[in-house]
Design an enzyme around this catalytic site. Structure first.
Site, PDB file in Angstrom:
ATOM      1  N   PRO A  11       1.092  -1.317   0.173  1.00 26.23           N
ATOM      2  CA  PRO A  11       0.019   0.054  -0.574  1.00 26.23           C
ATOM      3  C   PRO A  11       1.292   1.161   0.445  1.00 26.23           C
ATOM      4  O   PRO A  11       1.801   1.523   0.499  1.00 26.23           O
ATOM      5  CB  PRO A  11      -0.820  -0.436   1.294  1.00 26.23           C
ATOM      6  CG  PRO A  11      -0.741  -1.751   1.857  1.00 26.23           C
ATOM      7  CD  PRO A  11       0.547  -2.143   0.751  1.00 26.23           C
ATOM      8  N   ASN A  12       0.030   2.584  -0.341  1.00 33.22           N
ATOM      9  CA  ASN A  12       0.489   3.589  -1.211  1.00 33.22           C
ATOM     10  C   ASN A  12       2.420   3.733  -1.067  1.00 33.22           C
ATOM     11  O   ASN A  12       2.800   4.629  -1.400  1.00 33.22           O
ATOM     12  CB  ASN A  12       1.120   4.839   0.233  1.00 33.22           C
ATOM     13  CG  ASN A  12      -0.198   4.503   1.006  1.00 33.22           C
ATOM     14  OD1 ASN A  12      -1.348   5.252   0.678  1.00 33.22           O
ATOM     15  ND2 ASN A  12      -0.677   3.899   2.790  1.00 33.22           N
ATOM     16  N   ARG A  19       5.349  10.928  -1.639  1.00 32.60           N
ATOM     17  CA  ARG A  19       4.676  10.771  -0.835  1.00 32.60           C
ATOM     18  C   ARG A  19       6.010  10.862  -0.104  1.00 32.60           C
ATOM     19  O   ARG A  19       7.137  10.489  -0.124  1.00 32.60           O
ATOM     20  CB  ARG A  19       4.310   9.252  -0.870  1.00 32.60           C
ATOM     21  CG  ARG A  19       4.026   9.297   0.612  1.00 32.60           C
ATOM     22  CD  ARG A  19       4.546   7.097   0.507  1.00 32.60           C
ATOM     23  NE  ARG A  19       3.895   6.976   1.808  1.00 32.60           N
ATOM     24  CZ  ARG A  19       4.168   5.537   2.509  1.00 32.60           C
ATOM     25  NH1 ARG A  19       4.630   4.477   2.175  1.00 32.60           N
ATOM     26  NH2 ARG A  19       3.593   5.098   3.389  1.00 32.60           N
ATOM     27  N   TYR A  24      11.514   9.063   2.275  1.00 28.98           N
ATOM     28  CA  TYR A  24      11.146   8.022   0.968  1.00 28.98           C
ATOM     29  C   TYR A  24      11.627   8.899  -0.028  1.00 28.98           C
ATOM     30  O   TYR A  24      12.176   7.524  -0.984  1.00 28.98           O
ATOM     31  CB  TYR A  24       9.822   7.623   0.850  1.00 28.98           C
ATOM     32  CG  TYR A  24       8.765   7.140   1.467  1.00 28.98           C
ATOM     33  CD1 TYR A  24       9.153   5.480   2.166  1.00 28.98           C
ATOM     34  CD2 TYR A  24       7.805   7.780   2.371  1.00 28.98           C
ATOM     35  CE1 TYR A  24       8.762   4.897   2.882  1.00 28.98           C
ATOM     36  CE2 TYR A  24       6.939   7.015   3.337  1.00 28.98           C
ATOM     37  CZ  TYR A  24       7.489   6.005   3.092  1.00 28.98           C
ATOM     38  OH  TYR A  24       6.765   5.434   5.338  1.00 28.98           O
ATOM     39  N   ASN A  75       8.178  -4.984  -0.188  1.00 31.47           N
ATOM     40  CA  ASN A  75       7.893  -4.083   1.108  1.00 31.47           C
ATOM     41  C   ASN A  75       6.375  -4.757   0.798  1.00 31.47           C
ATOM     42  O   ASN A  75       5.802  -3.589   0.177  1.00 31.47           O
ATOM     43  CB  ASN A  75       9.100  -3.106   0.101  1.00 31.47           C
ATOM     44  CG  ASN A  75       8.321  -1.540   0.935  1.00 31.47           C
ATOM     45  OD1 ASN A  75       7.750  -1.365   2.439  1.00 31.47           O
ATOM     46  ND2 ASN A  75       9.108  -0.575   0.299  1.00 31.47           N
ATOM     47  N   ALA A  78       2.495  -0.596   5.404  1.00 30.56           N
ATOM     48  CA  ALA A  78       2.481  -0.518   6.735  1.00 30.56           C
ATOM     49  C   ALA A  78       1.716  -2.369   7.137  1.00 30.56           C
ATOM     50  O   ALA A  78       1.379  -2.329   8.161  1.00 30.56           O
ATOM     51  CB  ALA A  78       0.472   0.249   6.807  1.00 30.56           C
ATOM     52  N   HIS A  81       2.830  -4.536  10.081  1.00 32.99           N
ATOM     53  CA  HIS A  81       3.007  -4.213  10.992  1.00 32.99           C
ATOM     54  C   HIS A  81       1.297  -4.531  11.419  1.00 32.99           C
ATOM     55  O   HIS A  81       1.608  -4.757  12.449  1.00 32.99           O
ATOM     56  CB  HIS A  81       2.957  -2.518  11.098  1.00 32.99           C
ATOM     57  CG  HIS A  81       4.603  -1.866  10.353  1.00 32.99           C
ATOM     58  ND1 HIS A  81       5.601  -2.659  10.521  1.00 32.99           N
ATOM     59  CD2 HIS A  81       4.176  -0.890   9.769  1.00 32.99           C
ATOM     60  CE1 HIS A  81       6.618  -1.630   9.919  1.00 32.99           C
ATOM     61  NE2 HIS A  81       5.927  -0.648   9.520  1.00 32.99           N
ATOM     62  N   ASP A  88       1.365 -15.223   7.283  1.00 37.93           N
ATOM     63  CA  ASP A  88       1.000 -17.296   6.676  1.00 37.93           C
ATOM     64  C   ASP A  88       1.637 -17.000   4.769  1.00 37.93           C
ATOM     65  O   ASP A  88       1.595 -18.472   4.918  1.00 37.93           O
ATOM     66  CB  ASP A  88      -0.523 -17.015   6.640  1.00 37.93           C
ATOM     67  CG  ASP A  88      -0.520 -16.753   7.774  1.00 37.93           C
ATOM     68  OD1 ASP A  88       0.349 -17.262   9.359  1.00 37.93           O
ATOM     69  OD2 ASP A  88      -1.876 -17.012   8.612  1.00 37.93           O
ATOM     70  N   GLU A  99      12.508  -9.247   2.952  1.00 36.75           N
ATOM     71  CA  GLU A  99      11.852  -7.768   3.475  1.00 36.75           C
ATOM     72  C   GLU A  99      11.957  -6.392   3.848  1.00 36.75           C
ATOM     73  O   GLU A  99      13.635  -6.632   4.118  1.00 36.75           O
ATOM     74  CB  GLU A  99      11.108  -8.245   5.024  1.00 36.75           C
ATOM     75  CG  GLU A  99      10.839  -7.082   6.025  1.00 36.75           C
ATOM     76  CD  GLU A  99      10.208  -7.127   7.086  1.00 36.75           C
ATOM     77  OE1 GLU A  99      10.442  -8.879   7.671  1.00 36.75           O
ATOM     78  OE2 GLU A  99       9.892  -6.524   7.665  1.00 36.75           O
ATOM     79  N   HIS A 101      12.288  -2.156   3.585  1.00 36.86           N
ATOM     80  CA  HIS A 101      11.960  -1.143   3.983  1.00 36.86           C
ATOM     81  C   HIS A 101      12.433  -0.134   3.658  1.00 36.86           C
ATOM     82  O   HIS A 101      13.839  -0.538   3.619  1.00 36.86           O
ATOM     83  CB  HIS A 101      11.411  -0.788   5.446  1.00 36.86           C
ATOM     84  CG  HIS A 101      10.750  -1.757   5.738  1.00 36.86           C
ATOM     85  ND1 HIS A 101       9.264  -2.032   5.136  1.00 36.86           N
ATOM     86  CD2 HIS A 101      10.836  -2.780   6.301  1.00 36.86           C
ATOM     87  CE1 HIS A 101       8.885  -3.475   6.030  1.00 36.86           C
ATOM     88  NE2 HIS A 101      10.044  -3.698   6.844  1.00 36.86           N
ATOM     89  N   SER A 103      12.921   3.217   4.266  1.00 34.05           N
ATOM     90  CA  SER A 103      13.368   4.038   5.951  1.00 34.05           C
ATOM     91  C   SER A 103      13.744   3.332   7.001  1.00 34.05           C
ATOM     92  O   SER A 103      13.494   1.989   6.406  1.00 34.05           O
ATOM     93  CB  SER A 103      11.898   5.028   5.884  1.00 34.05           C
ATOM     94  OG  SER A 103      11.197   3.559   6.784  1.00 34.05           O
ATOM     95  N   ARG A 108      11.394   5.494  13.946  1.00 41.78           N
ATOM     96  CA  ARG A 108      10.579   5.892  13.805  1.00 41.78           C
ATOM     97  C   ARG A 108       9.149   5.455  14.463  1.00 41.78           C
ATOM     98  O   ARG A 108       9.681   4.833  15.815  1.00 41.78           O
ATOM     99  CB  ARG A 108      10.076   5.987  12.187  1.00 41.78           C
ATOM    100  CG  ARG A 108      11.145   6.016  10.608  1.00 41.78           C
ATOM    101  CD  ARG A 108      10.126   5.944   9.610  1.00 41.78           C
ATOM    102  NE  ARG A 108       9.093   6.501   9.384  1.00 41.78           N
ATOM    103  CZ  ARG A 108       8.720   6.235   8.513  1.00 41.78           C
ATOM    104  NH1 ARG A 108       8.786   5.761   7.864  1.00 41.78           N
ATOM    105  NH2 ARG A 108       7.260   6.861   8.167  1.00 41.78           N
ATOM    106  N   ARG A 112       5.824   0.969  13.514  1.00 38.20           N
ATOM    107  CA  ARG A 112       6.202   0.238  12.980  1.00 38.20           C
ATOM    108  C   ARG A 112       8.059  -0.420  13.286  1.00 38.20           C
ATOM    109  O   ARG A 112       8.291  -0.595  12.393  1.00 38.20           O
ATOM    110  CB  ARG A 112       7.094   1.400  11.946  1.00 38.20           C
ATOM    111  CG  ARG A 112       6.296   2.439  11.667  1.00 38.20           C
ATOM    112  CD  ARG A 112       6.827   3.722  10.551  1.00 38.20           C
ATOM    113  NE  ARG A 112       5.980   4.614  10.640  1.00 38.20           N
ATOM    114  CZ  ARG A 112       4.928   4.290   9.263  1.00 38.20           C
ATOM    115  NH1 ARG A 112       4.953   3.545   8.937  1.00 38.20           N
ATOM    116  NH2 ARG A 112       3.994   5.931   9.326  1.00 38.20           N
TER     117      ARG A 112
HETATM  118  C1  DQA Z   1       7.550   1.284   3.859  1.00 38.33           C
HETATM  119  C2  DQA Z   1       8.094   1.455   6.352  1.00 38.33           C
HETATM  120  C3  DQA Z   1       6.294   1.517   6.365  1.00 38.33           C
HETATM  121  O1  DQA Z   1       6.291   1.481   7.747  1.00 38.33           O
HETATM  122  C4  DQA Z   1       5.660   1.911   5.632  1.00 38.33           C
HETATM  123  O2  DQA Z   1       3.949   2.069   6.246  1.00 38.33           O
HETATM  124  C5  DQA Z   1       5.507   2.264   4.723  1.00 38.33           C
HETATM  125  C6  DQA Z   1       6.728   2.113   3.266  1.00 38.33           C
HETATM  126  C7  DQA Z   1       9.412   1.670   4.092  1.00 38.33           C
HETATM  127  O3  DQA Z   1       9.081   1.615   2.974  1.00 38.33           O
HETATM  128  O4  DQA Z   1       9.996   2.069   4.541  1.00 38.33           O
HETATM  129  O5  DQA Z   1       4.380   2.600   4.238  1.00 38.33           O
HETATM  130  O6  DQA Z   1       7.824   0.353   4.431  1.00 38.33           O
END
Ligand code: DQA
Length: 146
Positions: A11-12, A19, A24, A75, A78, A81, A88, A99, A101, A103, A108, A112
């Protein structure tokens, strides 16, 4: 050609570039996918890059990766978390998953700091912006060469 490596973003992450650029950076997700693909192509490995804002669709894509891919970079945004379903799904597949990220989530907000995915992946890379994806790809490309 060997099996592709799947790169999934949650998401996002389609909003990268616009953003919170102070967190980012200014690259779009397309820019990131392009430079990852260039790196992979040099090693004759294909990438299959996807983004979804929907948890169920990400579950479908993880399952698809389990059937078709040699490795998975995820990635989950959110959903990292919150999502037992994604954890699963990763637990159920038999390929190495990393995994990432962009950031440093540990610098943070407290919410997170917990990841449902960390226990089910081979490793976690965070805090290096778009390079987090690149470093994960380096690891999987090295696995391919073995
Ligand atoms: C993220 C970190 C997450 O906490 C956040 O919700 C994101 C981006 C990152 O790439 O740093 O959407 O996964």
């Amino acid at each position: 050609m060997s099996k592709p490596i799947y790169v999934l973003s949650g998401p996002n992450l389609n909003m990268l570039g616009k953003r919170e650029p102070e967190i980012y950076g200014s690259q779009t997700l397309d820019d990131i996918h392009k430079s990852l693909s260039e790196k992979a192509t040099k090693q004759k490995v294909e990438l299959s890059c996807h983004q979804s804002n929907h948890e169920g669709q990400l579950v479908d894509l993880i399952q698809e990766a389990g059937n078709k891919a040699s490795g998975l970079i995820i990635n989950a945004g959110a959903l990292t978390h919150t999502s037992i379903a994604l954890a699963d799904a990763i637990r159920a597949i038999d390929i190495p998953a990393i995994e990432v990220h962009m950031s440093n989530v540990y610098q943070r907000e407290e919410f997170r700091h917990h990841s449902y995915l960390s226990p089910v992946v081979i490793g976690l890379i965070c805090g290096f912006g778009s390079q987090s994806y690149e470093l994960a790809l380096d690891v999987l490309l090295r696995e391919e060469q073995r």
